[in-house]
Design a protein around this motif. Structure first.
Motif, short mmCIF file in Angstrom:
data_model
loop_
_atom_site.label_atom_id
_atom_site.label_comp_id
_atom_site.label_asym_id
_atom_site.label_seq_id
_atom_site.Cartn_x
_atom_site.Cartn_y
_atom_site.Cartn_z
N GLY A 1 13.58 36.25 18.17
CA GLY A 1 13.00 37.45 17.61
C GLY A 1 11.64 36.47 17.29
O GLY A 1 10.87 35.92 18.08
N HIS A 2 11.26 36.97 16.03
CA HIS A 2 10.06 36.43 15.47
C HIS A 2 10.66 35.01 14.13
O HIS A 2 9.42 35.03 13.75
CB HIS A 2 9.72 37.66 14.12
CG HIS A 2 9.28 38.69 15.05
ND1 HIS A 2 7.75 38.68 15.47
CD2 HIS A 2 9.79 39.78 15.13
CE1 HIS A 2 6.94 39.33 16.60
NE2 HIS A 2 8.11 40.98 15.73
N ARG A 3 11.69 34.13 15.13
CA ARG A 3 11.57 33.74 13.47
C ARG A 3 12.23 32.05 15.36
O ARG A 3 12.17 32.64 15.70
CB ARG A 3 13.28 33.43 13.09
CG ARG A 3 13.33 34.99 12.43
CD ARG A 3 14.88 34.56 11.43
NE ARG A 3 14.49 35.84 10.01
CZ ARG A 3 13.66 35.87 9.25
NH1 ARG A 3 13.36 34.87 8.50
NH2 ARG A 3 14.77 37.17 8.59
N LEU A 4 11.92 30.97 13.98
CA LEU A 4 11.71 29.84 14.82
C LEU A 4 12.80 29.16 13.59
O LEU A 4 12.09 28.51 12.97
CB LEU A 4 11.29 29.38 14.92
CG LEU A 4 9.46 29.77 15.86
CD1 LEU A 4 8.22 28.84 16.12
CD2 LEU A 4 10.15 29.76 17.38
N MET A 5 13.95 29.61 14.37
CA MET A 5 15.39 28.17 12.91
C MET A 5 14.75 27.08 13.59
O MET A 5 15.00 25.86 14.66
CB MET A 5 16.22 28.61 14.11
CG MET A 5 16.79 29.93 13.75
SD MET A 5 16.29 30.55 12.22
CE MET A 5 16.99 31.23 11.27
N CYS A 6 14.59 25.34 12.85
CA CYS A 6 13.83 24.52 13.39
C CYS A 6 15.13 23.68 12.80
O CYS A 6 15.49 23.28 11.17
CB CYS A 6 12.37 24.22 12.42
SG CYS A 6 11.14 25.11 12.50
N ARG A 7 15.30 21.90 13.62
CA ARG A 7 16.33 21.28 12.31
C ARG A 7 15.87 20.11 13.03
O ARG A 7 15.31 20.09 14.50
CB ARG A 7 17.32 21.60 13.42
CG ARG A 7 18.35 22.81 12.69
CD ARG A 7 20.07 22.75 13.29
NE ARG A 7 19.68 22.52 15.09
CZ ARG A 7 20.39 24.35 15.40
NH1 ARG A 7 20.24 24.94 14.76
NH2 ARG A 7 20.30 24.36 17.22
N LEU A 8 16.36 18.95 12.60
CA LEU A 8 15.18 17.89 12.87
C LEU A 8 15.94 15.83 12.10
O LEU A 8 16.57 16.80 11.06
CB LEU A 8 14.21 17.33 12.16
CG LEU A 8 13.87 15.60 12.38
CD1 LEU A 8 11.97 15.76 12.76
CD2 LEU A 8 14.23 14.94 11.04
N TRP A 9 16.80 15.42 13.18
CA TRP A 9 18.82 14.56 12.33
C TRP A 9 18.25 13.05 12.78
O TRP A 9 16.48 13.13 13.62
CB TRP A 9 18.98 14.61 13.91
CG TRP A 9 20.12 15.97 14.04
CD1 TRP A 9 20.85 16.06 13.46
CD2 TRP A 9 19.85 17.13 14.90
NE1 TRP A 9 21.81 17.63 13.61
CE2 TRP A 9 20.65 18.24 14.37
CE3 TRP A 9 18.21 17.76 15.41
CZ2 TRP A 9 20.10 19.40 15.00
CZ3 TRP A 9 18.70 18.56 16.54
CH2 TRP A 9 19.25 19.85 15.74
N ARG A 10 18.97 12.42 12.35
CA ARG A 10 18.23 11.10 12.30
C ARG A 10 19.00 11.10 14.04
O ARG A 10 19.76 10.81 14.26
CB ARG A 10 19.31 10.27 11.62
CG ARG A 10 18.72 8.99 11.09
CD ARG A 10 19.61 7.79 10.06
NE ARG A 10 19.70 8.85 8.71
CZ ARG A 10 18.34 8.81 7.56
NH1 ARG A 10 17.72 7.67 8.23
NH2 ARG A 10 18.78 9.26 7.30
#
Length: 124
Positions: free
Chosen positions: A95-104
């Motif tokens: 929808g109107h959300r972007l769930m963001c994740r970043l890893w090593r």
């Protein structure tokens, strides 16, 4: 739309047919160690500024959900300092959300170094 889990790293997702469909974007952010910003942030111990990381997510968000405008950021958490280099990331649009994740690098199955949400604007 193909199963996002079977997609190769860095491959861009197909564009969803409708704005309300979910999509996934994954790839690698590269923060260039030669960038002059690290002379000041911080000399002898370079750290990627949080604003640079969030800016990378906002730019990627314009690709992940082109019919939406990434806007407000929400609940970004940095669990470690990032040194310049390459970091795998994943953005999931719902929808109107972007769930963001970043890893090593190599640790995508572990706890992310950065998490947060980008709220988007756009016509229904």
């Amino acid at each position: 739309m193909p199963d996002p889990e079977n997609r190769k790293a860095g491959e861009r997702p197909e564009r969803p047919d409708a704005p309300h469909r979910d999509s996934v974007l994954s790839g690698v952010f590269y923060f260039d160690p030669a960038d002059s910003i690290y002379a000041d942030h911080f000399p002898g111990c370079p750290v990627v500024p949080g604003s640079v990381v969030i800016s990378a997510f906002l730019k990627a968000g314009r690709t992940a959900v082109p019919e939406r405008t990434p806007g407000r950021i929400q609940d970004f958490k940095f669990r470690a300092f990032l040194t310049p280099g390459a970091y795998p990331f994943r953005m999931e649009a719902a929808g109107h959300r972007l769930m963001c994740r970043l890893w090593r690098p190599g640790a995508e199955t572990r706890r992310p170094l950065v998490t947060g949400t980008i709220l988007c604007q756009g016509a229904e």
